[in-house]
Enzyme design. Structure first.
Site, PDB file in Angstrom:
ATOM      1  N   ARG A 137      29.558  77.708  60.213  1.00  0.00           N
ATOM      2  CA  ARG A 137      30.902  77.682  60.797  1.00  0.00           C
ATOM      3  C   ARG A 137      30.957  76.974  62.141  1.00  0.00           C
ATOM      4  O   ARG A 137      31.910  76.253  62.414  1.00  0.00           O
ATOM      5  CB  ARG A 137      31.483  79.099  60.914  1.00  0.00           C
ATOM      6  CG  ARG A 137      30.794  80.007  61.892  1.00  0.00           C
ATOM      7  CD  ARG A 137      31.007  81.478  61.624  1.00  0.00           C
ATOM      8  NE  ARG A 137      30.944  81.855  60.240  1.00  0.00           N
ATOM      9  CZ  ARG A 137      29.848  81.895  59.476  1.00  0.00           C
ATOM     10  NH1 ARG A 137      28.715  81.528  59.981  1.00  0.00           N
ATOM     11  NH2 ARG A 137      29.869  82.251  58.238  1.00  0.00           N
ATOM     12  N   THR A 138      29.948  77.145  62.993  1.00  0.00           N
ATOM     13  CA  THR A 138      30.020  76.489  64.299  1.00  0.00           C
ATOM     14  C   THR A 138      29.971  74.974  64.149  1.00  0.00           C
ATOM     15  O   THR A 138      30.762  74.244  64.760  1.00  0.00           O
ATOM     16  CB  THR A 138      28.875  76.965  65.208  1.00  0.00           C
ATOM     17  OG1 THR A 138      28.943  78.379  65.348  1.00  0.00           O
ATOM     18  CG2 THR A 138      28.969  76.328  66.578  1.00  0.00           C
ATOM     19  N   LYS A 166       8.530  64.087  64.981  1.00  0.00           N
ATOM     20  CA  LYS A 166       7.497  63.083  65.249  1.00  0.00           C
ATOM     21  C   LYS A 166       7.005  63.155  66.694  1.00  0.00           C
ATOM     22  O   LYS A 166       6.212  62.322  67.123  1.00  0.00           O
ATOM     23  CB  LYS A 166       8.050  61.684  64.978  1.00  0.00           C
ATOM     24  CG  LYS A 166       8.586  61.490  63.556  1.00  0.00           C
ATOM     25  CD  LYS A 166       9.259  60.130  63.419  1.00  0.00           C
ATOM     26  CE  LYS A 166       9.891  59.968  62.048  1.00  0.00           C
ATOM     27  NZ  LYS A 166      10.627  58.677  61.921  1.00  0.00           N
ATOM     28  N   ARG A 187      23.025  72.326  69.354  1.00  0.00           N
ATOM     29  CA  ARG A 187      22.465  73.667  69.156  1.00  0.00           C
ATOM     30  C   ARG A 187      20.957  73.516  68.996  1.00  0.00           C
ATOM     31  O   ARG A 187      20.481  72.653  68.253  1.00  0.00           O
ATOM     32  CB  ARG A 187      23.055  74.358  67.922  1.00  0.00           C
ATOM     33  CG  ARG A 187      22.319  75.662  67.565  1.00  0.00           C
ATOM     34  CD  ARG A 187      23.004  76.462  66.489  1.00  0.00           C
ATOM     35  NE  ARG A 187      24.210  77.102  67.016  1.00  0.00           N
ATOM     36  CZ  ARG A 187      24.904  78.016  66.335  1.00  0.00           C
ATOM     37  NH1 ARG A 187      24.536  78.373  65.120  1.00  0.00           N
ATOM     38  NH2 ARG A 187      25.973  78.551  66.871  1.00  0.00           N
ATOM     39  N   HIS A 215      26.485  80.772  74.398  1.00  0.00           N
ATOM     40  CA  HIS A 215      27.323  80.116  73.387  1.00  0.00           C
ATOM     41  C   HIS A 215      28.739  80.121  73.960  1.00  0.00           C
ATOM     42  O   HIS A 215      29.603  80.876  73.524  1.00  0.00           O
ATOM     43  CB  HIS A 215      27.252  80.924  72.087  1.00  0.00           C
ATOM     44  CG  HIS A 215      27.748  80.188  70.875  1.00  0.00           C
ATOM     45  ND1 HIS A 215      28.432  79.004  70.936  1.00  0.00           N
ATOM     46  CD2 HIS A 215      27.660  80.506  69.552  1.00  0.00           C
ATOM     47  CE1 HIS A 215      28.741  78.612  69.701  1.00  0.00           C
ATOM     48  NE2 HIS A 215      28.275  79.509  68.853  1.00  0.00           N
TER      49      HIS A 215
END
Length: 427
Positions: A137-138, A166, A187, A215
């Site tokens: 959802r975010t 990498k 995020r 958040h």
């Protein structure tokens, strides 16, 4: 601006500035609550009524008579900034005036978010959605918000599909991606990682979660939800009782929302969790301001008793070892029996989602799904206008949106699901 949208934004902004419920505001205006409700309904509703011009002038006079508000940022200056850059990294960079400005602009965005209007103010702009941690959802909410403003989105999800696997550094990743896009949402599972991305670029950056840290956009949409719901039922945020339940040690949504709530006055915070998952001490110290009362308990029924808001959280299993779950049993489930027995008839039940809906889970039970007190889906819906407002402010187009709307040309759906509770007075 569409006059229907204009009157709704004006009325909501006035109630927010005056810290008034709908009942109190209608009395101040000398009109019935029913009349005020009809002015706040969406334009397509059969009960919608246009506000008389004299009332609009009266509202403007009331606002003009208030003490001067801090000036809005000058043209070209970021309305939301961190260290001089247009970035949203923590709720700690926000004061109450900035929060209210986000909400004022979110009110303007509502018709777009609800698919009644469209705008192209971000046409040509590209958002980089960098999610190095699982999200549904975010990630979609940020992408949808940017697209609703006319922009486009490019995504990357997880480390597997990133050059970081990498060995590329955060600095290099941020600097490279900054050459491709116009804004970043990040995020990452490590605390402080999003701030590293932000230091390497001058682009607008939004923290969509940095491990157990913060958040901030979730906190803003949560507070926006509380404010709108309270307005309908005759409450204000000052003096309210909020109970946070669950994983409070690693739950970044709790950390961010509690800091925003602390900008208000005289709140009672109840933090309900096992001892191993208690709210961090440094955050409790930050909340000890403005006459707030703080209590901690592992007794679920006692902790939520009489709460105006019950905010449940999912256990963050990905952030700690199994031994830290001691004491976190299915007895911590927030269900209909608990809410009926310990809470008020109008208690607002919230959750940042996702929730564990399996039988026996120590989370928010699905037996509340048809209960109008459950606000989780109204909560997620509110994420779109709030995140649209954040993007508009970071990219400097917040004052263009109202004049750049037009009616949609397709048949717009009603997003409420078949099993959603019908909320009285929903707008």
């Amino acid at each position: 601006m569409d006059t229907k949208t204009d009157q709704q934004a004006l009325l909501r902004d006035a109630m927010r500035i005056l810290n008034m419920t709908r009942d109190a505001f209608s009395q101040r205006l000398g009109v019935t609550r029913r009349a005020l409700d009809s002015w706040l309904l969406p334009g397509g509703s059969p009960e919608f009524r246009s506000m008389p011009e004299v009332v609009g002038r009266f509202v403007a006079e009331i606002l003009d008579g208030l003490p001067a508000r801090p000036p809005r940022p000058a043209a070209g200056a970021p309305a939301i900034s961190c260290e001089g850059k247009p970035q949203l990294l923590t709720t700690g960079q926000l004061d109450l005036d900035t929060v209210n400005e986000v909400f004022r602009i979110a009110d303007v965005m509502e018709p777009i978010a609800k698919r009644r209007k469209v705008t192209r103010v971000l046409e040509g702009a590209v958002l980089g959605n960098l999610f190095f941690e699982a999200s549904t959802r975010t990630r979609m909410s940020f992408g949808t918000a940017f697209c609703r403003l006319g922009g486009s989105v490019v995504d990357t999800t997880g480390f597997t599909f990133s050059s970081m696997i990498k060995g590329e550094s955060i600095y290099d990743t941020s600097r490279v991606v900054s050459g491709y896009v116009d804004a970043l949402v990040v995020r990452h599972p490590e605390l402080g990682s999003v701030a590293e991305f932000a230091r390497a670029t001058n682009l607008p950056v939004v923290n969509a979660g940095d491990g157990p840290g913060e958040h901030p956009s979730q906190a803003l949409l949560d507070l926006y939800t509380i404010q709108r719901e309270f307005s309908r039922i005759g409450k204000v945020i000052d003096g309210m009782h909020i109970a946070f339940v669950g994983d409070l040690k690693y739950g970044r949504t709790v950390h961010s929302l509690s800091k925003l709530l602390a900008l208000h006055k005289g709140l009672k915070f109840s933090f309900v969790s096992p001892a191993s998952l208690e709210m961090p001490e440094h955050l409790l110290e930050k909340l000890s301001v403005n006459g707030h009362v703080i209590e901690q308990t592992d007794d679920l029924a006692a902790g939520v008793r009489g709460a105006d808001v019950l905010y449940a959280t999912r256990i963050q299993k990905e952030r700690f070892s199994s031994e830290a779950m001691e004491g976190y049993t299915p007895d911590f489930q927030v269900n209909r029996a608990l809410v009926d027995a310990a809470c008020k008839p109008e208690t607002l039940v919230m959750h940042p989602l996702p929730r564990d809906s399996r039988d026996g889970a120590n989370d928010l039970s699905t037996d509340l799904d048809r209960d109008p007190r459950l606000a989780i889906f109204r909560q997620t819906d509110n994420g779109i206008p709030v995140r649209m407002a954040i993007f508009a402010m970071l990219l400097g187009v917040e004052n263009q949106v109202a004049h750049a709307m037009r009616d949609v040309t397709w048949r717009t759906p009603h997003p409420v699901g078949a099993d959603d509770a019908v909320f009285e007075g929903e707008d």
